[in-house]
Design an enzyme around this catalytic site. Structure first.
Site, mmCIF file in Angstrom:
data_model
loop_
_atom_site.group_PDB
_atom_site.id
_atom_site.type_symbol
_atom_site.label_atom_id
_atom_site.label_comp_id
_atom_site.label_asym_id
_atom_site.label_seq_id
_atom_site.Cartn_x
_atom_site.Cartn_y
_atom_site.Cartn_z
ATOM 1 N N CYS A 305 0.804 -1.227 0.000
ATOM 2 C CA CYS A 305 0.000 0.000 0.000
ATOM 3 C C CYS A 305 0.835 1.276 0.000
ATOM 4 C CB CYS A 305 -0.958 0.039 1.194
ATOM 5 S SG CYS A 305 -1.605 -1.532 1.721
ATOM 6 N N ARG A 334 6.333 -11.314 6.040
ATOM 7 C CA ARG A 334 5.823 -11.348 7.414
ATOM 8 C C ARG A 334 6.633 -12.389 8.182
ATOM 9 N NH1 ARG A 334 0.290 -10.097 6.326
ATOM 10 N NH2 ARG A 334 0.356 -8.511 4.696
ATOM 11 N N GLN A 352 1.422 -10.905 -3.450
ATOM 12 C CA GLN A 352 0.011 -10.526 -3.504
ATOM 13 C C GLN A 352 -0.333 -9.970 -4.880
ATOM 14 O OE1 GLN A 352 -0.043 -7.755 -0.107
ATOM 15 N NE2 GLN A 352 -1.440 -9.166 0.900
ATOM 16 N N ASP A 354 -1.869 -7.436 -5.765
ATOM 17 C CA ASP A 354 -2.326 -6.248 -5.063
ATOM 18 C C ASP A 354 -2.730 -5.147 -6.039
ATOM 19 O OD1 ASP A 354 -2.890 -5.229 -2.618
ATOM 20 O OD2 ASP A 354 -0.833 -5.246 -1.886
ATOM 21 N N HIS A 356 -4.500 -0.880 -5.824
ATOM 22 C CA HIS A 356 -5.074 0.214 -5.052
ATOM 23 C C HIS A 356 -5.746 1.176 -6.019
ATOM 24 C CE1 HIS A 356 -2.135 -1.556 -2.329
ATOM 25 N NE2 HIS A 356 -3.004 -1.213 -1.399
ATOM 26 N N LYS A 439 -13.594 -4.428 5.489
ATOM 27 C CA LYS A 439 -13.175 -5.224 4.331
ATOM 28 C C LYS A 439 -14.158 -6.350 4.062
ATOM 29 C CE LYS A 439 -10.200 -8.357 7.004
ATOM 30 N NZ LYS A 439 -8.919 -9.097 7.011
ATOM 31 N N HIS A 485 -8.434 -1.009 -1.464
ATOM 32 C CA HIS A 485 -7.374 -2.021 -1.524
ATOM 33 C C HIS A 485 -8.034 -3.312 -2.024
ATOM 34 C CE1 HIS A 485 -4.926 0.321 1.590
ATOM 35 N NE2 HIS A 485 -6.131 0.838 1.698
#
Length: 611
Positions: A305, A334, A352, A354, A356, A439, A485
């Site tokens: 992000c 992580r 991911q 991902d 945005h 979410k 997201h």
């Protein structure tokens, strides 16, 4: 806690009672219900193995047959301490051995919460409940496996034995579940991944850091190509961002400290490190100053992000530019505890899908619906048709979340409305929101009925403010954008693990690492096989030629074990007629046909990405 969880919680107490009857010196820690069953952690000199299960289950069955009531007892903290020092917390009533784990758990209970015990027969446990009425309600149970686990998940604490089991209200439900477990073992992505040479986790590289082998890389690439095609249709722009960034970036976003416990430690700026080394500063002092932001550091990114936010903020934006959709297959990190790592489903480095979306408030509804529609396309293409939605809302613990209540209320209502319009069945769960906004999580069922959490869509009215983002509105004044997201797969690693198990390694043609295997009936027809291989490769198919000096039957069996979708058998007749004999892994022998006809069939199958 639902009714089945309540039953399993009660079964955990029955297990604990049986363990203490067999091994009176056992030290119990905790025994909660978990997804699919329950467990109890125990410290014991005897190393429990599946060979002990029949004896434990026999004791459990006797306790169940006695229909021992579960009695709730509320006492003072001091009374509980006295019981603990006498060894009667998490113990049989006549026990005299101090229960150190229960005393530790007791001290962790907040002062404003009541102290409750539950008793069944002679067993008394420190427990918040709830439980079923009596042990006799447990009609079907089974111990499944045993593992090691650090107390409270901390590697600095003692390692305990964790005994797992499951329980149901009927024996029929138990049988169905055990059959599902048997199927799950056959479909285990770690087993199939090794057999098909899809991925590797090498301890010399690091636990939870998978290596994609060539065949697995093919599947990953095809998944990315599929999603990229869908993204480009919807106006997304693809970007690449680094794996590491300045710590202050993640302080601003809130990922640090909100995710601090699950992150790799920050790295001190090398230039500053030289300065502090010359002053003989201790590691502890350096870490403390880094934590406070007094010195500069870097962080392996736990999320993409902030990187995408900086791309948005790299130049002035107008309302005419919005929505801006930024997408990336970005690897994040992580530091999951070693005991929680599992194949590809729980790793320390994962990619991911991902994206945005930066938009105006007036565009939120349409963008949310588009994101939800994209998830539908993904799950339908993969054959994951039983999909439900969990709407994660803000919980009571205000310290877990950033932003003001008004923005949260608006975001939750917007997401609730979009979920209702999407046609997905959904449930609301307070406390499951991200720290910056509510979410939608997608829960899918696989081929044997197991539920998995996949992608997510998150609505964020808070990070734009934290980063002071703006666009120039139609009125000529600056306005805050909204961020959505979005990740339909969630992570490629976890998604591939689910697909391996869902398809049991029999991937659809368009995903299969090897799509066609050419099998000559003897060495005399290898050259003809080479010609066919070259033609198929020119048509961009993934194909191999079996040159081994083995029988035709043996070659076909190997191709079937390696789950190749199509086999082309070539011999004298096929060469003379410029044809191939086609065998399908799904349908068996299809018959002879011209090679051009076969190519037209698989071209359509590939293009349409059929299941």
């Amino acid at each position: 806690m639902n009714e089945l969880e309540k039953l399993r919680h009660s079964a955990a107490h029955v297990l604990a009672t049986a363990l203490l009857e067999l091994w009176p010196d056992a030290q119990l820690a905790a025994g909660p219900p978990v997804e699919g069953g329950f467990y109890y952690d125990v410290e014991l000199d005897h190393r429990i193995s599946p060979q002990d299960f029949p004896a434990i289950e026999e004791r459990m069955q006797r306790i169940i047959a006695e229909r021992q009531p579960f009695k709730r007892i509320e006492i003072s903290r001091e009374e509980a301490r006295k019981l603990g020092f006498k060894g009667r917390l998490g113990a049989l009533s006549e026990r005299k051995v101090p229960s150190r784990y229960k005393l530790d758990i007791l001290e962790s209970i907040p002062d404003n919460e009541p102290i409750t015990l539950y008793q069944n027969g002679p067993f008394i446990d420190l427990c918040a409940g709830p439980h079923v009425e009596d042990t006799g309600m447990i009609k079907g149970f089974k111990l499944t496996h045993v593992a090691s686990a650090y107390y409270k998940g901390d590697e600095k604490n003692p390692q305990l034995q964790r005994i797992y089991g499951t329980a149901f209200y009927t024996k029929e439900e138990l049988e169905d579940y055990l059959n599902q477990l048997d199927q799950a073992k056959k479909r285990d992505h770690r087993k199939i991944g090794k057999e098909l040479e899809l991925f590797l986790i090498d301890e010399k590289i690091g636990a939870g850091l998978p290596l994609w082998l060539p065949k697995g890389a093919v599947i990953r690439r095809e998944l990315q190509n599929f999603l990229t095609d869908e993204l480009l249709k919807r106006g997304y722009q693809l970007v690449y961002t680094p794996h590491i960034g300045q710590l202050d970036l993640f302080r601003t976003s809130g990922h640090y400290p909100y995710y601090r416990d699950s992150q790799f430690p920050p790295i001190l700026d090398p230039e500053e490190l030289k300065t502090f080394e010359s002053k003989n500063m201790s590691c502890a002092e350096l870490a403390n100053r880094l934590e406070k932001g007094e010195v500069e550091g870097y962080l392996l990114k736990p999320m993409n992000c902030p990187m995408h936010i900086r791309i948005f903020d790299s130049k002035p934006r107008s309302y005419r530019d919005l929505p801006i959709r930024i997408a990336e297959f970005g690897t994040v990190y992580r530091f999951e505890k070693s005991g929680e790592l599992s194949g590809l489903t729980r790793v320390r480095g994962f990619t991911q899908d991902d994206a945005h979306i930066f938009c105006m408030e007036s565009q939120v509804e349409g963008e949310l619906l588009s994101c939800l529609e994209l998830v539908k396309v993904v799950v339908q293409k993969m054959g994951l048709l039983d999909t439900k939605v969990r709407l994660g809302l803000r919980g009571e613990d205000k310290e877990k979340y950033v932003g003001n209540p008004e923005s949260w209320k608006k975001a939750e209502e917007d997401l609730r409305k979009a979920a209702a319009q999407s046609g997905f069945d959904f449930v609301e769960e307070p406390g499951e929101a991200a720290f910056y906004g509510p979410k939608v999580d997608f829960l899918v069922k696989d081929a044997i009925g197991r539920s998995w959490q996949l992608g997510t869509v998150q609505l964020d009215y808070n990070l734009p403010s934290r980063f002071s983002l703006s666009y120039v509105g139609e009125d000529g004044h600056p306005h805050l954008p909204v961020i959505i997201h979005r990740a339909p797969f969630g992570s490629l690693e976890r998604f591939l693990a689910i697909l391996i198990e869902h398809f049991e390694g029999h991937f659809p043609f368009w995903l299969a690492p090897e799509q066609v295997r050419i099998i000559p009936v003897s060495d005399a027809f290898v050259n003809y096989g080479e010609k066919i291989k070259e033609i198929l490769q020119q048509n961009h198919f993934r194909v191999n030629l079996d040159r081994k000096n083995e029988t035709l039957g043996a070659k076909i069996r190997v191709a079937q074990l390696e789950k190749v979708p199509y086999m082309l058998i070539v011999g004298k007749k096929e060469e003379q007629m410029s044809r191939v004999s086609v065998r399908s892994a799904k349908k068996g022998n299809i018959g002879e046909m011209q090679l051009d006809h076969f190519i037209s069939l698989i071209t359509a199958e590939n293009k349409e990405r059929r299941l």
